[in-house]
Design a protein around this motif. Sequence first.
Motif, short mmCIF file in Angstrom:
data_model
loop_
_atom_site.label_atom_id
_atom_site.label_comp_id
_atom_site.label_asym_id
_atom_site.label_seq_id
_atom_site.Cartn_x
_atom_site.Cartn_y
_atom_site.Cartn_z
N ALA A 36 0.82 -1.22 0.00
CA ALA A 36 0.00 0.00 0.00
C ALA A 36 0.85 1.26 0.00
N GLY A 37 2.17 1.12 0.11
CA GLY A 37 3.05 2.28 0.04
C GLY A 37 2.64 3.35 1.02
N GLU A 38 2.49 4.58 0.52
CA GLU A 38 2.13 5.70 1.40
C GLU A 38 0.64 6.00 1.39
N ALA A 39 -0.15 5.09 0.80
CA ALA A 39 -1.58 5.38 0.64
C ALA A 39 -2.26 5.74 1.96
N TRP A 40 -1.88 5.05 3.05
CA TRP A 40 -2.59 5.22 4.32
C TRP A 40 -1.83 6.11 5.30
N THR A 41 -0.69 6.64 4.88
CA THR A 41 0.10 7.45 5.80
C THR A 41 -0.71 8.68 6.25
N ALA A 42 -0.82 8.85 7.56
CA ALA A 42 -1.51 10.00 8.16
C ALA A 42 -3.01 10.00 7.87
N VAL A 43 -3.56 8.86 7.52
CA VAL A 43 -5.03 8.75 7.38
C VAL A 43 -5.53 8.16 8.70
N PRO A 44 -6.18 8.96 9.53
CA PRO A 44 -6.54 8.47 10.86
C PRO A 44 -7.76 7.56 10.85
N GLY A 45 -7.86 6.76 11.88
CA GLY A 45 -9.11 6.04 12.13
C GLY A 45 -9.22 4.69 11.45
N PHE A 46 -8.11 4.16 10.96
CA PHE A 46 -8.18 2.86 10.31
C PHE A 46 -7.09 1.94 10.84
N VAL A 47 -7.46 0.66 11.02
CA VAL A 47 -6.46 -0.29 11.51
C VAL A 47 -5.43 -0.56 10.41
#
Length: 306
Positions: free
Chosen positions: A295-306
């Motif tokens: 997922a690379g940086e897709a979820w970086t700093a996206v809050p609220g997800f495991v």
Amino acid sequence: MTDGIVLGANQYGKAENRVVRIVRDTPRHEIRDLNVSTSLRGDFSRAHTDGDQADVLPTDTQKNTAFAYAKEVGVSSPEEYAVALASHFLDAAPAATAAQVRVEEQAWDRIAVEGSPDGHDHSFVRRGTETRTCVVTVAGRGAEQRTWVLSGLQDLVVLKSTGSEFRGFLKDAYTTLEETDDRIMATSLTARWRWSGTEGVDLDAAYAEVRATLLSTFATTYSRALQETLYAMGRAVLETQPQVAEIRFSAPNKHHFLYDLGRFGVENNGEVFIAADRPYGLIEATVAREDAGDAGEAWTAVPGFV
Ligand SMILES: O=c1[nH]c(=O)c2[nH]c(=O)[nH]c2[nH]1
């Protein structure tokens, strides 16, 4: 020189630019109502440690660009607008190694009026509580540039008045919950799905399809727990959207407890409930393809997800 204290992860940008774009090339206007947040990451250490702003593209400039791009690039979809904006920020700020643009979109429906079966040309009514979202992260430059796109929705409030049970759970000395084979199940769903690629995808149409898939699966799946329902909804999205690599959910279990009317000698056969707003169960899950890829940086700093 070091005193043992260093700057850690950081990012900066302009949050919650309320960008409303009207397309008025014909009498039948189109509206896109966006809440746009931008952030830049990279080597901005001089701004933190030396008070030197030479590398800093001001958040005010980021705000201006968000509004200018709504005209210059347009908003064919929130995702495409966000990709254009994030890519631009990498060109504009040489110290940035990545730019992230988050968009929340409020939908407006055309007002139904007599004589206009497809709704009024330029009068709109806000649709429900739900928000469409996207998070676009662009990192690197030139041939090395990578783009990650998450699409999503939040606050999609759904309820089923039967077709849900919760039984057979682990019990210990503190368990008081009674088993039920017929309960209300309700949630305010937040979901984000990651595209393995968006080439050839009509993102507005895909949003409507995913939303419809989530709703129809919620409606038609008998639920033994919210966990099972989320998994079924995730599977259904992956089965119908070949370019979605994974989907993540965060779902508060909006408890509806049967109200004890027996105290007044009144029967309550699953008819009167008390809707409790807190505490709530919070059920979170990811459903992914086995070969979803990094997922690379897709979820970086996206809050609220495991
Ligand atoms: O769908 C549910 N999942 C749980 O994990 C849980 N726990 C609980 O008390 N009620 C529920 N409902």
